[in-house]
Design an enzyme around this catalytic site. Structure first.
Site, mmCIF file in Angstrom:
data_model
loop_
_atom_site.group_PDB
_atom_site.id
_atom_site.type_symbol
_atom_site.label_atom_id
_atom_site.label_comp_id
_atom_site.label_asym_id
_atom_site.label_seq_id
_atom_site.Cartn_x
_atom_site.Cartn_y
_atom_site.Cartn_z
ATOM 1 C CG HIS A 171 103.585 24.534 80.660
ATOM 2 N ND1 HIS A 171 102.496 24.404 81.496
ATOM 3 C CD2 HIS A 171 104.670 24.668 81.485
ATOM 4 C CE1 HIS A 171 102.890 24.474 82.753
ATOM 5 N NE2 HIS A 171 104.213 24.632 82.771
ATOM 6 C CG ASP A 179 99.388 23.528 80.469
ATOM 7 O OD1 ASP A 179 100.199 23.013 79.672
ATOM 8 O OD2 ASP A 179 99.738 24.195 81.467
ATOM 9 C CB SER A 193 104.641 22.905 85.595
ATOM 10 O OG SER A 193 104.522 24.267 85.848
#
Length: 215
Positions: A62, A92, A167
């Site tokens: 992402h 992901d 992230s």
């Protein structure tokens, strides 16, 4: 005649400490930070970490969604262009590739299967664009089922502070070994960290990264 101005006060301070090697979490952070990069996509950003000596960087899918080329910023501030080598959106995870691997420092991958609740961990990345940020915590739970990517997966839960921009960065154990890929948080209504973060276990992430690199 007026009074003389008072001499500036000299506050007592300890003398400089002799140089000594880093220990504990300071040594852990110093070992891992050279392997962690910030990722800039033009519209957003995130984090990642170097996984080998061939110029491959692991991050979240992402973070680089919709991009074929991104900029990675190394710990020393130098900037490199990286291609998106491939991604697994269901898990992901994505792998980036740069053309100058000699400038990168690979991280050491550990084994998430050896984690136990209560183990001390560090999360390293670029929350809110603040590169090289280190936060500490513990493993709060193992095999916590959460939504990652396009489906529900199990993750390592930690109370190490993770915020937008973390992230793709590494979750590392006290030995400086990567045990997870920071990927999601349970947020309050305002969107900030509330002490509940999730990382993809490295035992699952590493084989996916290897498959992407091979293909």
């Amino acid at each position: 005649m007026g009074e003389r101005p008072a001499a500036p006060a000299a506050l007592p301070r300890v003398g400089p400490a002799p140089s000594a090697p880093l220990t504990g979490l300071s040594a852990t952070a110093a070992r891992v930070l050279p392997s962690v990069v910030s990722i800039e996509t033009g519209t957003s950003g995130g984090s990642g970490f170097v996984v080998d000596g061939q110029g491959h960087i692991l991050t979240n899918a992402h973070v680089v969604a919709g991009s074929t080329q991104v900029t990675v910023v190394l710990a020393d501030g130098s900037r490199l262009t990286a291609r998106v080598a491939g991604a697994d959106r269901g898990e992901d995870l994505a792998v980036l590739e740069v053309d100058h691997p000699g400038e990168l420092t690979p991280a050491t991958l550990g084994r998430s299967s050896e984690l136990a609740v209560g183990d001390q961990v560090l999360a390293i990345g670029s929350p809110l664009g603040l590169s090289g940020t280190v936060t500490s915590g513990i493993v709060s739970a193992l095999d916590r089922e959460v939504r990652l990517g396009d489906s529900r997966r199990t993750a390592v839960q930690t109370d190490a502070s993770i915020n937008p921009g973390n992230s793709g960065g590494p979750l590392v154990n006290a030995q400086g070994e990567v045990v997870g890929v920071n990927t999601a948080i349970a947020a309050s209504r305002g969107g900030g960290n509330i002490g509940i973060g999730f990382a993809i276990p490295i035992d699952r992430a590493a084989p996916i990264a290897e498959r992407i690199i091979r293909n």
